[in-house]
Enzyme design. Structure first.
Site, PDB file in Angstrom:
ATOM      1  N   LYS A 290      47.543  66.722  10.225  1.00 51.92           N
ATOM      2  CA  LYS A 290      48.836  66.057  10.088  1.00 51.92           C
ATOM      3  C   LYS A 290      48.613  64.608   9.727  1.00 51.92           C
ATOM      4  O   LYS A 290      47.546  64.089  10.102  1.00 51.92           O
ATOM      5  CB  LYS A 290      49.680  66.153  11.359  1.00 51.92           C
TER       6      LYS A 290
ATOM      7  N   TYR B 103      54.805  62.957  15.657  1.00 45.82           N
ATOM      8  CA  TYR B 103      54.844  63.735  16.899  1.00 45.82           C
ATOM      9  C   TYR B 103      56.231  63.680  17.529  1.00 45.82           C
ATOM     10  O   TYR B 103      56.704  64.650  18.121  1.00 45.82           O
ATOM     11  CB  TYR B 103      53.821  63.191  17.895  1.00 45.82           C
TER      12      TYR B 103
HETATM   13  P1  NAD Z   1      38.688  58.510  10.230  1.00 50.71           P
HETATM   14  O1  NAD Z   1      38.875  57.279   9.425  1.00 50.71           O
HETATM   15  O2  NAD Z   1      37.960  58.402  11.512  1.00 50.71           O
HETATM   16  O3  NAD Z   1      37.928  59.623   9.361  1.00 50.71           O
HETATM   17  C1  NAD Z   1      38.252  59.867   8.017  1.00 50.71           C
HETATM   18  C2  NAD Z   1      37.053  60.532   7.336  1.00 50.71           C
HETATM   19  O4  NAD Z   1      37.365  60.713   5.954  1.00 50.71           O
HETATM   20  C3  NAD Z   1      35.786  59.689   7.410  1.00 50.71           C
HETATM   21  O5  NAD Z   1      34.690  60.536   7.678  1.00 50.71           O
HETATM   22  C4  NAD Z   1      35.646  59.111   6.019  1.00 50.71           C
HETATM   23  O6  NAD Z   1      34.294  58.897   5.650  1.00 50.71           O
HETATM   24  C5  NAD Z   1      36.263  60.227   5.181  1.00 50.71           C
HETATM   25  N1  NAD Z   1      36.727  59.772   3.888  1.00 50.71           N
HETATM   26  C6  NAD Z   1      36.607  60.477   2.750  1.00 50.71           C
HETATM   27  N2  NAD Z   1      37.084  59.803   1.710  1.00 50.71           N
HETATM   28  C7  NAD Z   1      37.514  58.620   2.184  1.00 50.71           C
HETATM   29  C8  NAD Z   1      38.121  57.488   1.582  1.00 50.71           C
HETATM   30  N3  NAD Z   1      38.370  57.441   0.264  1.00 50.71           N
HETATM   31  N4  NAD Z   1      38.464  56.471   2.394  1.00 50.71           N
HETATM   32  C9  NAD Z   1      38.248  56.511   3.710  1.00 50.71           C
HETATM   33  N5  NAD Z   1      37.669  57.571   4.342  1.00 50.71           N
HETATM   34  C10 NAD Z   1      37.310  58.608   3.581  1.00 50.71           C
HETATM   35  O7  NAD Z   1      40.120  59.135  10.446  1.00 50.71           O
HETATM   36  P2  NAD Z   1      40.546  60.217  11.522  1.00 50.71           P
HETATM   37  O8  NAD Z   1      41.133  59.529  12.680  1.00 50.71           O
HETATM   38  O9  NAD Z   1      39.459  61.178  11.739  1.00 50.71           O
HETATM   39  O10 NAD Z   1      41.786  60.924  10.743  1.00 50.71           O
HETATM   40  C11 NAD Z   1      41.547  61.893   9.738  1.00 50.71           C
HETATM   41  C12 NAD Z   1      42.786  62.796   9.623  1.00 50.71           C
HETATM   42  O11 NAD Z   1      42.998  63.457  10.860  1.00 50.71           O
HETATM   43  C13 NAD Z   1      44.089  62.037   9.319  1.00 50.71           C
HETATM   44  O12 NAD Z   1      44.894  62.817   8.477  1.00 50.71           O
HETATM   45  C14 NAD Z   1      44.742  61.889  10.682  1.00 50.71           C
HETATM   46  O13 NAD Z   1      46.147  61.781  10.629  1.00 50.71           O
HETATM   47  C15 NAD Z   1      44.308  63.178  11.353  1.00 50.71           C
HETATM   48  N6  NAD Z   1      44.246  63.050  12.825  1.00 50.71           N
HETATM   49  C16 NAD Z   1      44.868  63.989  13.573  1.00 50.71           C
HETATM   50  C17 NAD Z   1      44.838  63.889  14.948  1.00 50.71           C
HETATM   51  C18 NAD Z   1      45.493  64.945  15.791  1.00 50.71           C
HETATM   52  O14 NAD Z   1      45.591  64.748  16.993  1.00 50.71           O
HETATM   53  N7  NAD Z   1      45.925  66.052  15.220  1.00 50.71           N
HETATM   54  C19 NAD Z   1      44.196  62.820  15.558  1.00 50.71           C
HETATM   55  C20 NAD Z   1      43.543  61.886  14.762  1.00 50.71           C
HETATM   56  C21 NAD Z   1      43.588  62.005  13.380  1.00 50.71           C
END
Ligand code: NAD
Length: 374
Positions: free
Chosen positions: A142, A227
């Site tokens: 999401k 949420y």
């Molecule tokens: P994050 O920044 O920690 O991780 C993102 C990942 O994508 C990294 O590994 C990064 O290297 C990679 N990536 C690939 N291409 C990229 C680019 N062009 N720029 C930046 N990063 C790039 O983020 P996250 O917190 O892991 O969030 C990732 C996804 O998960 C989002 O869509 C977020 O909304 C979702 N999320 C959901 C929940 C949940 O509870 N369901 C919680 C946190 C995040």
């Protein structure tokens, strides 16, 4: 403390999400979660994570380690050091480790049943479409995408390829969330008249993708306000008729050049219930309060990783505390192993419904107008 650590510890200290579909306003039984035990001979589904950031590493990989009917079978990453670290930790064969360029070769990999997209929001569309074209079932985090159009393209790509599409609405499988949905939809305390729902946290690193509109699609509304929108829809079992919304003032011009610092919105539902929502990257807040004509129920923390807590006018809610990502993965895979389909209440249409509402909230905040959703 890094940004990821500070976000994670906030989410852990508080508690996050909800879920549904038109047919999906069904309230699942809390006990169903406890029954996810598998037959010994049942197949384990192989899952490949795309994007090995904070959520993939600290939540989904843990869920895949714990889940009885699926496992981490592959990874897709742009960072060679992460490929090496993860392959070693999870004993992944080299053929199951992909980068963003050779990802499409996954079409030939029989170990991978499901591709799970966990990249920044704006990249969800690309990787969901590529996974579908490779004939893999797809889970996507999401918010589903950064626009209504992208959601539609993703749904069509999966339909055309004959693969399943699910959105990572983990709270659909969480007992406190399921109970507040049951109380609302079954009118346990009478008709729900009003819902107050707030989710915000104080964001760190000013350079991160969450603060760039092109990558995130928006600010806290897209990230955590979703949420609150989900919760409102699922407690009521209805879809909103209209929204009005207001942006709050910007106190931090360094961080909030591109996305909102906070936003409030109001929604009316067909039963007459009203919802006040608030989402912020500045205020630490996380609650869901449901006022019905014979009592109330509230969750706080309501949306983060838990343990969630809840009470009603009759006392505390005593419910099992679960690992959200483990039960989500197990329940989705259980349904898929039995029916070859993902549960409809976390399907692509559900992600699209939320996206239409999020975009209407932005339109209302920008124009000052009431935006109709019917
Ligand atoms: P994050 O920044 O920690 O991780 C993102 C990942 O994508 C990294 O590994 C990064 O290297 C990679 N990536 C690939 N291409 C990229 C680019 N062009 N720029 C930046 N990063 C790039 O983020 P996250 O917190 O892991 O969030 C990732 C996804 O998960 C989002 O869509 C977020 O909304 C979702 N999320 C959901 C929940 C949940 O509870 N369901 C919680 C946190 C995040």
């Amino acid at each position: 403390m890094s940004e990821n650590q500070s976000r994670r510890s906030f989410l852990q200290n508080l508690g996050v999400g909800l879920g549904t579909t038109t047919a999906a306003f069904a309230v699942p039984s809390v006990m169903a979660i406890q029954e996810t035990k598998l037959q010994k001979d049942e197949k384990k589904l192989g899952v490949a994570l795309v994007g090995l950031g904070s959520y993939a590493k600290n939540q989904l990989a843990v869920g895949l380690e714990n889940a009885k009917n699926c496992y981490l079978a592959g990874i897709v990453t742009g960072t060679p050091a992460k490929a090496e670290e993860w392959a070693k930790k999870y004993n992944l064969p080299a053929k199951n480790v992909y980068n963003y360029q050779n990802f499409d070769e996954i079409v030939n990999n029989k170990d991978i049943d499901i591709v799970y997209v966990v990249t920044p929001n704006s990249l969800h569309r690309e990787f969901v479409v590529r996974a579908a074209k490779a004939g893999k079932h797809v889970m996507c985090e999401k918010p589903m995408a950064t626009s209504v159009e992208d959601c539609k393209v993703m749904i069509k790509a999966c339909q055309d390829a004959g693969v399943q599409l699910g959105i990572g609405y983990r709270l659909h499988f969480e007992p406190f969330t399921q109970e507040i949905m049951r109380i609302g939809q079954k009118k346990v305390f009478g008709d729900v008249r009003f819902i107050q729902t707030n989710f915000g946290f104080s964001i760190g690193d000013p350079t991160q993708w969450r603060l760039k509109k092109a990558m995130a699609g928006g600010g806290p509304l897209m990230d955590v306000g979703i949420y609150c929108v989900q919760a409102s829809r699922h407690v009521l079992g209805e879809e909103p008729l209209w929204v009005t919304a207001q942006y709050g003032p910007i106190s931090d011009t360094e961080r909030f050049k591109d996305v909102e610092e906070n936003v409030s919105w109001q929604m009316q539902f067909p039963s007459g219930a009203m919802v006040n929502g608030f989402s912020s990257y500045k205020s630490n807040i996380e609650q869901l309060y449901v006022s019905a004509n014979k009592g109330f129920v509230q969750l706080s923390p309501a949306y983060s990783y838990g343990p969630l807590k809840g009470k009603t006018h009759e006392g505390d809610l005593k419910l099992p505390v679960v690992h959200h990502q483990t039960v989500m993965l197990e329940e989705i895979c259980k349904e898929f192993l039995a029916t070859k389909k993902f549960p409809t209440h976390i399907g692509g249409e559900e992600g699209l419904r939320d996206m239409k509402i999020l975009m209407a909230i932005y339109e209302a905040a920008q124009t000052g107008k009431r935006i109709s959703l019917v």
